[in-house]
Write an enzyme that holds these catalytic residues in place. Structure first.
Site, PDB file in Angstrom:
ATOM      1  N   LYS A 189       0.858  -1.190   0.000  1.00  0.00           N
ATOM      2  CA  LYS A 189       0.000   0.000   0.000  1.00  0.00           C
ATOM      3  C   LYS A 189       0.890   1.235   0.000  1.00  0.00           C
ATOM      4  CE  LYS A 189      -2.217   2.582   3.081  1.00  0.00           C
ATOM      5  NZ  LYS A 189      -2.282   3.887   2.342  1.00  0.00           N
ATOM      6  N   GLY A 247       7.101   5.217   8.333  1.00  0.00           N
ATOM      7  CA  GLY A 247       6.263   6.386   8.498  1.00  0.00           C
ATOM      8  C   GLY A 247       6.367   6.943   9.905  1.00  0.00           C
ATOM      9  N   SER A 248       5.285   7.533  10.383  1.00  0.00           N
ATOM     10  CA  SER A 248       5.295   8.250  11.648  1.00  0.00           C
ATOM     11  C   SER A 248       5.241   7.299  12.840  1.00  0.00           C
ATOM     12  CB  SER A 248       4.105   9.205  11.720  1.00  0.00           C
ATOM     13  OG  SER A 248       2.888   8.488  11.868  1.00  0.00           O
ATOM     14  N   GLY A 293       2.934   4.010  13.394  1.00  0.00           N
ATOM     15  CA  GLY A 293       3.684   2.802  13.719  1.00  0.00           C
ATOM     16  C   GLY A 293       3.162   2.106  14.958  1.00  0.00           C
ATOM     17  N   GLU A 308      10.042   1.287  10.468  1.00  0.00           N
ATOM     18  CA  GLU A 308      11.020   2.354  10.309  1.00  0.00           C
ATOM     19  C   GLU A 308      10.267   3.665  10.554  1.00  0.00           C
ATOM     20  OE1 GLU A 308      12.931   2.169   6.526  1.00  0.00           O
ATOM     21  OE2 GLU A 308      13.599   0.104   6.776  1.00  0.00           O
ATOM     22  N   CYS A 344      13.783  10.904   6.518  1.00  0.00           N
ATOM     23  CA  CYS A 344      13.839  10.517   7.930  1.00  0.00           C
ATOM     24  C   CYS A 344      15.245  10.652   8.499  1.00  0.00           C
ATOM     25  CB  CYS A 344      13.319   9.094   8.118  1.00  0.00           C
ATOM     26  SG  CYS A 344      14.141   7.856   7.122  1.00  0.00           S
ATOM     27  N   GLU A 402      10.027  16.188  15.329  1.00  0.00           N
ATOM     28  CA  GLU A 402      10.423  16.011  13.933  1.00  0.00           C
ATOM     29  C   GLU A 402       9.669  17.013  13.061  1.00  0.00           C
ATOM     30  OE1 GLU A 402      11.263  12.305  10.952  1.00  0.00           O
ATOM     31  OE2 GLU A 402       9.397  12.254  12.081  1.00  0.00           O
TER      32      GLU A 402
END
Length: 475
Positions: free
Chosen positions: A174, A225-226, A230, A247, A281, A378
């Site tokens: 996806k 992703g975030s 996650g 990750e 990232c 972030e």
């Protein structure tokens, strides 16, 4: 050019006429780039069944033969590099040069990774009994669900697809709904090389993603992703005891203690900050600089940032494109406003920026304190915070004083400082005297809130994409 894609399953596209969501060019938001049909959650049972059948066929192919098939697919992707790069630029905004560079680097990683399938991955072990021979072997994990973000729409999917296929798995991917066209093009290319159903694509937003990761036929879930997403995926996968690889975010710091060439140091910092518009990232987000050289480094960084040309990524004169979406533009600008309100001083980023798109100028804030939001959260944009320090103890405390632990860097020629950094920096990837770029054969790993599970790239990925088995053979 307008792309139109839907669900890719068992070698064919399921498209409808209207489209459930669209993508736009972030440099010209009134330009529709793609029309996409979301996957119906009711289709997932059949999609997983297709994946299971294809994986059974593919998993029985010897690893060296799988490597040969995958090399042909990657060669075909490279042959269409310019076409795929344009899709990246149109949907998420990075320059064409960056987009081509992303593809070519991703192919380097993927080629290294598929080579692992032809190398020894088991061990002969000593036996505790006479007449028995012991060994370990590894088998494909099965059907892997992969969810990937918009910032590297080729690199991140390939970072998951290549090891999964190399070790005999099927993948249901996806991609982010902000920039899915390049992944869809790679799936079309793969259809000429891989068994039907081995590589399938589902499209849609969070509801589709949740149905996918909660599906009981998912053997493993890999996500980039975030942290917030996650955590939800971790819970969802745990419900089915599926293996997880996450990750997540970063708040990467570079400590500048001393440098023979401060200009070269500034070059490295600006490159590590502004690649992909800071939407990376591993981007450098904090410069933790010894107070005695802080003013000189600030001037050097500011001059380089002010020289960057911002604009449409299709223009070869442009050095940095827009933010990828309106929502992300709003998020980054709101963080900048908050940081300024907390007392951060704007040192670069003055002057006009192009209008009509989601453009930001490269921005440097000085006089940032370690407790400010710009030093803790972030940003994921072209925003750099400069934080002064007096002692090495203070520098390491600032570096480690965040929830993330992805990448960290140090500039110093003092061996004692280097040794302390390597021993004490709380990050999965440590860099000395260069910025936070990575190599295609090294593990990509985060600790703390930056990662869960096996590292991606290289030998480490085998622990996620395969299961280990003990074998006892009695003669």
């Amino acid at each position: 050019m307008t792309y139109h894609f839907g669900t890719f399953t068992a070698g064919s596209w399921k498209r409808r006429s209207g489209g459930d969501f669209v993508t736009v060019n972030p440099a010209q938001p009134d330009e529709v780039v793609g029309i996409y049909d979301a996957t119906d959650a009711a289709e997932l049972d059949a999609i997983f069944a297709n994946a299971r059948r294809a994986q059974a066929e593919w998993g029985s192919v010897p690893g060296i033969q799988r490597q040969s098939v995958l090399e042909a697919w990657l060669d075909a992707v490279e042959a269409r590099c310019d076409e795929i790069a344009l899709a990246i630029t149109l949907e998420m905004g990075k320059t064409l040069a960056d987009a081509r560079g992303e593809i070519l680097y991703a192919l380097k990683e993927a080629r290294f990774t598929i080579g692992e399938a032809s190398r020894a991955i088991g061990e002969v072990m000593p036996s505790a009994r006479p007449g028995v021979r012991n060994m370990t072997l590894r088998r494909p994990r099965g059907v892997v669900v992969a969810a990937t973000p918009w910032n590297y729409p080729v690199l991140t999917p390939l970072r998951k697809l290549a090891p999964a296929f190399a070790h005999g798995n099927a993948v249901i991917l996806k991609p982010s709904e902000i920039a899915p066209a390049s992944a869809c093009l790679m799936a079309e290319i793969a259809d000429a090389h891989l068994p039907r159903g081995l590589f399938q694509i589902v499209l849609g937003g969070p509801a589709v993603g949740a149905a996918l990761v909660y599906h009981p036929r998912a053997d493993a879930v890999t996500f980039t992703g975030s942290v917030e997403t996650g955590r939800r995926i971790y819970v969802a996968a745990a419900a089915n005891l599926a293996e997880v690889q996450l990750e997540l975010g970063g708040k990467n710091g570079i400590v500048v203690h001393d440098a023979d060439d401060l200009d070269a140091c500034a070059d490295e910092i600006v490159a590590g900050t502004l690649e992909n518009g800071g939407q990376r990232c591993t981007s450098i987000s904090r410069v933790i600089v010894r107070r005695a050289i802080a003013a000189d480094l600030e001037r050097a960084i500011a001059a380089r940032m002010e020289a960057i040309v911002v604009g449409d990524g299709r223009d070869p004169a442009v050095g940095m494109g827009p933010m990828a979406s309106a929502a992300h533009f709003d998020r980054v600008t709101s963080m900048m406003v908050r940081g300024a309100g907390e007392g951060a001083r704007l040192a670069a980023g003055h002057g006009p920026r192009p209008t009509g798109g989601f453009f930001l100028r490269p921005t440097l804030y000085a006089d940032v304190r370690p407790d400010m939001s710009l030093a803790q959260q972030e940003v994921f944009g072209p925003v750099l915070s400069l934080i002064p320090y007096d002692t090495v103890d203070e520098a390491l405390a600032i570096l480690n004083g965040v929830e993330f632990g992805l990448a960290a860097a140090l500039f110093s020629n003092r061996l004692d400082v280097v040794q302390r950094f390597i021993a004490e920096a709380q990050a999965g990837m440590l860099h000395v005297n260069h910025q936070t770029g990575v190599d295609p054969n090294m593990p990509f790993v985060g600790i703390k809130n930056s990662g869960v599970g096996a590292a991606s790239i290289g030998r480490s990925s085998i622990h996620f994409y395969t299961t280990e088995h003990s074998v006892y053979i009695k003669s």
